[in-house]
Design a protein around this motif. Structure first.
Motif: not given
Lengths: 491, 497
Positions: B228-232, B287-292, B322-323, B421-425
C-alpha cells in the motif's frame, strides 16, 4: 565583533542576488560601477575581517545538536582568501572590457559575485559541515559561469562539471558520516580530532574514510582519474571566468584536502599508510600526464586547462608527502599557480578578444602586435616552469627539498624526478608561443601586422598579477616565513 | 480528564462531519468549509501536541466509556499529535497550491465530491494515526483506499481511470494481506486492542508456541502495508496514479497517503508486535533489502523518464525506499531517521508536484522535458520552488533532505552488518537523484529565445505563489532547525514503546 566574518561572505552574495533579480540596467556603465564597487567593498571587508577577528569563532546556528555552522579565520584561510581576492578583483576588472562581446553580462556578474562570497565562506569555514555546505554551493553557483555561452559544448561541459563535482561531494559526505561517528568534534583544529577511544580498532575503516574524502575533494582539484571535467569545463567558460575557475575554484578542492588531512584526521594518522602511497602515486601520475596532454593540445585554453591539472597535482603531491618543507612548497604553489594561471587565461582571453584566434599555432607574430601582453605571458610562463627569480621557482624548490628530505622509500627520489620532467614539458608547451610570437621567422609576412594591444582595463590586471608573481619570487621570505610557521603548527 | 484529551476524537469526527456537510453546500462554501476545517484540525493538533509535550506522557482515550477489552480506544502521544499536525499542514498547502488547477481540470459538478473525498481521507489518516485498535485501523485503511481512488479518478480521462483501477487492485491486495494478518493475530492472541495483543505476543514467545504462525502474521502485515505504501517491487501502480491525477491529489497521495500506511506499520511494529520481536524476525532484513533496491531502481526509472510528473513520481519510490531502509536498520536512530524522512519527504515531494504544475502550465500544458526549456523564466516562483525542492532531494545542506541523509547515515554506522551496504547505496542513490533533478533544473533554466508561451506574474497566481513560499519555508525550517523536531520524534518513539 566576531560577526565581522559574515560581512565579506554575505555582502557579495547579496549584491550578486540583487543583480540577478533586478531588471536589466539601462546602460552598461552603471552595471560595471555596481560590480566594481561590490568587488572593492568586499575586498575591504574581507581584509578588515582578517585583521580584526583572526582566530575568533563565530557560531551562526546549530544545524543539529552536534553539527554547528561556524566560521573561524585561521592562517590557511587567510592565504586562500587573499589569493582569491586578488584573482577575483583582477579577473573582474579584466571582464569589464572583455565581457562586452558576450551577452547576459548582468547574469554573469551576478553569479560571479555569488561565487566570490561563497569562496570567502569556504576559506573562513570553521568546521567540516560549514565547509561541505559551501562546497556544494560553490559547485552550483559556479556552474552558470561554465554554462554562460549556452552553446552545446558549454552545456555538455557544464553537466560534466556538475556530475563530477557532485560525485566528489558525495564521496566527501560518505567519509563525513564515518568521521562524524569517531571524532570528538568536526571543528578544524591543528592535529587530529579523532577520539582515540572510539577510533581504537577501527583504524582501517577510518583510513578508508580518509581516502574517500581525499578522493572526493581531489575531484574538484582535478586529480587523475577524476580530471576529465576540468579540461572540458574551464575552456568552455568566458576567459575571466576560466581564470577564476582555474586559479581559485579548483583550489577549493585543495583547501578541502588540507582541512581533512591536517585538521581532521591529522598527518600522523595517515603517515606511512597505504592512503599516503596511493595518493602520492596518483598525484605524480597526474603531474606527468597533465603536462604530456597539455604538450599535445593545440587549442590554447584547453592547453592551459591541462596545465592546471598538472600543476594542481604538484600541490597535492606536496600535501601528500606530509613533510613541513613539502607542505610549505605546496601552499606556496597555491599562491604562485593562482597568480600565474590567472595571467595565462586572461592573456588567452585578450588574444581571443582582439584577434579571435584560439589555436596556439595561429599565434605567430602575436608579440609584434601585442608586445606588453606577450611579455606578461612570457614572464608568467617562466614562473610556471619554475625559473628563478619567479615565485614558481621557490615553491618547486621547497616541494623537491621536502620530498627528498622526507625519506619515504621510492617516492623521495621519484617525486622530484617527475616534477623536473614535468617542468621541462611545461616549458615545452608554454614557451613556443613566446618564441613564435616574438620571432615569427623569416618567411613571416610583417605587412599584415597592426597594433592590437588591448585597452588598459585588460592590460593592467594582467600586468599586476604578473608583477605579483615575480615579487613572490623576489621576496619569498615574507611568504615562506608565514607558511612555514603555519606548516610547523599543523604538522 | 482534561478537555484537551478529547481533541483526537474531535479531529476525526470534525473531518468526517465536514465531509458530509460539503456534499450539500454550494461549491464556494464547500471550498471554504474544507479549508477552514483542515486549518482547525491543524490548530487542535498543535494544541494537543503542546499539551502532550508539557505533560510528558501519552494517554489512552476510551471511546464511549466502555473499558478495554470491549471498548474501542484512541491513544495520543507526541508522535501521533505531531504527525497529525504535519499532515494537516501539508494537506492544507497542497489544496491551496492545486486549487486553480483543480478548477481547470475537474468538471464543476464534481468539485463538492472532491472536498468530500479530501475530508474523508483526512479523517481516515487521523484515525490511522490515533487508533489503538487494530480492527479500527483496518476499517480506516479501507476508507483511505476508497478516498484515494476517488482522488485519482476525479480528473476523468482514460489514464486516470486506468491508474485508479490499478491502484484499487494493488491496494486491495495489500489490505487483504493486512486483514489476513489481523485475523491470524486475533486467532493467536484473542485480542484486537494493540496493548493487549502485545502482552499476549510476549506470552506466546515465552511459551515457545505458535512461533511460525506469528512469523507469518508479521510477514503478512508488513507486506500488506508495504504494497500500500509502494515499496519496491510493489510500486507498479504509483507512477500513473501520481503522474496523471490532478496536482492536489498527486501531492496528497505521495506525501500523506503512503506515509499514513508507513506510520501504521511503525505503530504495529512498536505497539502490536513489539520492537524486539520484530527486530529478531527476518522480516526486518527483507524490508531493509527492498528499501535499498527501491532507492536504486526508483532513481534509475526516474532517470529514464521524459515526463516531469512521472519522474517526480518515480523519485517517490526511491524515497519510500529510504524510509524502509531506516526501519530495516533495526536501531532506534534508524527509526527516528525514518520518521524524520516521512516529514521531510512529505514537505519536499508535495512542493515538487505543486511547483512542477506551475512549470508545465507555462509550457502549453506539456510535461515533456523539451517543452519545459526555459519554463523557470516564464514562471519564476515555480522555478525557484522546484530548484529548492530538487536541492533538498539531492541533499544540499540547509534543506530538509540533508538532515534525513545525515540521520540515516548516523543510524547506519551503528549497525556493523548493515553499515556498508546502507552507506554505499545512500551515496549511489544520492548521485542518481542529483542526475535527474539537476538535469531538470538546468533544463528549466536554459533560456529559450523567442518562446511561444506566455509567462505569468505574481498578480495572476497569488495563492499559488504564497503556497510555494510556505512550502519553501517549511523545507528550510526542517533543514535548519531540525534538532527540536528530532528530539520530539525521539520522545514520541519512546512513548510508543
Amino acid at each position: 565583533m566576531s560577526y565581522f566574518v559574515l560581512l565579506p561572505i554575505l555582502f557579495p552574495i547579496l549584491s550578486g542576488i540583487f543583480l540577478l533579480v533586478r531588471k536589466e540596467m539601462k546602460n552598461r556603465q552603471s552595471l560595471l560601477i555596481t560590480v566594481g564597487a561590490a568587488l572593492v567593498i568586499t575586498t575591504v571587508l574581507a581584509i578588515t575581517a582578517m585583521l580584526t577577528v583572526r582566530d575568533e569563532i563565530f557560531l551562526v546556528f546549530n544545524l543539529t545538536r552536534t553539527l554547528p555552522v561556524l566560521f573561524k579565520i585561521d592562517g590557511v584561510g587567510v592565504i586562500f582568501g587573499i589569493v582569491g581576492i586578488i584573482v577575483f578583483v583582477c579577473a573582474g576588472s579584466f571582464g569589464f572590457e572583455y565581457m562586452k562581446h558576450e551577452e547576459h553580462e548582468k547574469r554573469y556578474y551576478g553569479f560571479y559575485l555569488i561565487v566570490f562570497g561563497i569562496l570567502m565562506a569556504l576559506c573562513f569555514a570553521g568546521n567540516l559541515v560549514t565547509f561541505y555546505l559551501f562546497f556544494e554551493l560553490l559547485t552550483l553557483s559556479s556552474m552558470p559561469l561554465v554554462l554562460h555561452t549556452g552553446s552545446k559544448e558549454a552545456v555538455m561541459a557544464g553537466l560534466k562539471y556538475l556530475f563530477y563535482s557532485l560525485c566528489g561531494a558525495y564521496m566527501v559526505l560518505f567519509g563525513f558520516y564515518f568521521i562524524n561517528r569517531y571524532a570528538n568534534t568536526l571543528s578544524f583544529s591543528e592535529g587530529s580530532v579523532l577520539n582515540p577511544e572510539l577510533a581504537a580498532g577501527h583504524a582501517s575503516l577510518l583510513l578508508g574514510a580518509a581516502f574517500v574524502m581525499i578522493m572526493g575533494f581531489s575531484v574538484k582539484a582535478g586529480m587523475f582519474p577524476m580530471h576529465a571535467w576540468l579540461t572540458a569545463a574551464h575552456p568552455a567558460a568566458p576567459a575571466p571566468a576560466s581564470a577564476v575557475l582555474s586559479a581559485v575554484i579548483v583550489k577549493a578542492g585543495v583547501l578541502g584536502i588540507i582541512r581533512v588531512v591536517y585538521y581532521l584526521f591529522g598527518a600522523s594518522f595517515l603517515q606511512g599508510t597505504w592512503v599516503q602511497s596511493v595518493w602520492m602515486t596518483l598525484a605524480l601520475i597526474t603531474v606527468f600526464m597533465g603536462s604530456l596532454l597539455a604538450y599535445r593540445e593545440p587549442v590554447l585554453k584547453k592547453r592551459l586547462a591541462y596545465s592546471t591539472v598538472s600543476q594542481i597535482s604538484y600541490i597535492l603531491f606536496g600535501l601528500a608527502v606530509m613533510d613541513p618543507d613539502a607542505l610549505t612548497g605546496g601552499m606556496l604553489h597555491v599562491i604562485c599557480h593562482s597568480l600565474v594561471k590567472a595571467v595565462l587565461f586572461l592573456c588567452a582571453g585578450a588574444i581571443i578578444y582582439k584577434t579571435g584566434k584560439t589555436r596556439a599555432d595561429e599565434l605567430r607574430g602575436i608579440g609584434k602586435e601585442m608586445p606588453v601582453l606577450l611579455w606578461c605571458y612570457t614572464v608568467a610562463s617562466l614562473g610556471l616552469v619554475g625559473i628563478p627569480p619567479t615565485g614558481g621557482f621557490v615553491s618547486k624548490w621547497y616541494l623537491a627539498a621536502g620530498a627528498l628530505s622526507s625519506g619515504i622509500p621510492g617516492f623521495f627520489w621519484i617525486g622530484p624526478a617527475v616534477l623536473l620532467i614535468s617542468a621541462l614539458l611545461t616549458a615545452g608547451y608554454l614557451l613556443p608561443i613566446t618564441i613564435s610570437g616574438f620571432f615569427p621567422g623569416e618567411d613571416f609576412d610583417y605587412g599584415g601586422l597592426k597594433k592590437r594591444e588591448p585597452g588598459v582595463l585588460m592590460t593592467l590586471p594582467i600586468a599586476l598579477l604578473t608583477a605579483l608573481s615575480v615579487l613572490a619570487g623576489l621576496f619569498p621570505n615574507v611568504l615562506t616565513d608565514f607558511i612555514a610557521r603555519l606548516a610547523a603548527d599543523i604538522l | 480528564m482534561d478537555f484537551i484529551q478529547n481533541f483526537p476524537f474531535f479531529s476525526i469526527m470534525l473531518s468526517m462531519f465536514s465531509g458530509t456537510v460539503c456534499s450539500v453546500l454550494p461549491r464556494r462554501a464547500a471550498r471554504w468549509v474544507n479549508t477552514l476545517m483542515i486549518s482547525l484540525i491543524g490548530v487542535l493538533s498543535f494544541v494537543l501536541l503542546s499539551y502532550l509535550v508539557v505533560r510528558g506522557e501519552s494517554y489512552v482515550y476510551m471511546m464511549g466509556h466502555f473499558p478495554a477489552p470491549w471498548g474501542n480506544e484512541i491513544r495520543a502521544g507526541i508522535l501521533e499529535a505531531g504527525t497529525a499536525l504535519f499532515f494537516c499542514v501539508i494537506m492544507l498547502l497542497s489544496m491551496l497550491g492545486g486549487r486553480k488547477k483543480l478548477q481547470e481540470e475537474v468538471v464543476e459538478s464534481k468539485h463538492n465530491m472532491y472536498y468530500i473525498l479530501v475530508n474523508l481521507l483526512l479523517s481516515s489518516l487521523l484515525a490511522l494515526v490515533y487508533t489503538n485498535d487494530l480492527f479500527t485501523a483496518y476499517v480506516f485503511v479501507e476508507i483511505n483506499t476508497i478516498a484515494a481512488c476517488g482522488l485519482i479518478m476525479i480528473r476523468q480521462n482514460g489514464r486516470t481511470i486506468e491508474a485508479a483501477v490499478r491502484y484499487m487492485i494493488m491496494s486491495l491486495l495489500g489490505s487483504g494481506l493486512l486483514l489476513l494478518g489481523i485475523c491470524m493475530l486475533y486467532d493467536l492472541t484473542g485480542h484486537l486492542l494493540m496493548s493487549n495483543i502485545q502482552a499476549a505476543v510476549q506470552g506466546i514467545l515465552e511459551d515457545g508456541t505458535y512461533e511460525v504462525p506469528l512469523l507469518v502474521t508479521i510477514t503478512l502485515m508488513s507486506v500488506g502495508l508495504a504494497i500500500k505504501s509502494a515499496l519496491f517491487p510493489f510500486h507498479a501502480w504509483l507512477p500513473d496514479a501520481y503522474g496523471y491525477s490532478t496536482v492536489s491529489s498527486a501531492a496528497i497521495l505521495s506525501s500523506l497517503v503512503s506515509k499514513g500506511y508507513i506510520f501504521l506499520l511503525i505503530k504495529i511494529i512498536y505497539r502490536v508486535i513489539g520492537y524486539n520481536v520484530f527486530g529478531n524476525s527476518h522480516i526486518i532484513d527483507v524490508l531493509f533489502v527492498f528499501g535499498l533496491m527501491g532507492m536504486i531502481f526508483g532513481s534509475l526509472n526516474a532517470i529514464q523518464e521524459n515526463d516531469i510528473r512521472r519522474m517526480i513520481a518515480f523519485s517517490s519510490v526511491a524515497q519510500i525506499g529510504y524510509i524502509y531502509m531506516g526501519i530495516g536498520m533495526g536501531t532506534g536512530v534508524g527509526m527516528t531517521a525514518s520518521v524524520f524522512h516521512i516529514l521531510s519527504h512529505a514537505a519536499t515531494k508535495s512542493l515538487l508536484f505543486i511547483a512542477a504544475i506551475g512549470l508545465t502550465d507555462v509550457s502549453g500544458g506539456s510535461r515533456h522535458f523539451i517543452d519545459l526549456t526555459g519554463a523557470a523564466y516564464r514562471n519564476k516562483w515555480a522555478g525557484v520552488a522546484f530548484t529548492v525542492g530538487s536541492l533538498s532531494m539531492v541533499g544540499v545542506p540547509m534543506f530538509s533532505g540533508f538532515i534525513s541523509k545525515l540521520l540515516f547515515a548516523q543510524a547506519a554506522v551503528q549497525n556493523h552488518v548493515k553499515m556498508l551496504p546502507a552507506l554505499i547505496v545512500l551515496a549511489i542513490s544520492t548521485i542518481l537523484n542529483a542526475i535527474y533533478f539537476m538535469k531538470t533544473v538546468i533544463r528549466i533554466y536554459t533560456p529559450e529565445e523567442g518562446s511561444e508561451y506566455e509567462s505569468v506574474t505574481f498578480k495572476n497566481m497569488k495563492t499559488y505563489a504564497v503556497t510555494l513560499v510556505c512550502f519553501i519555508l517549511l523545507n528550510v525550517l526542517l533543514g535548519v532547525s531540525s534538532q527540536p523536531i528530532v528530539d520530539l520524534i525521539e520522545q514520541g518513539l519512546s512513548m510508543f514503546a
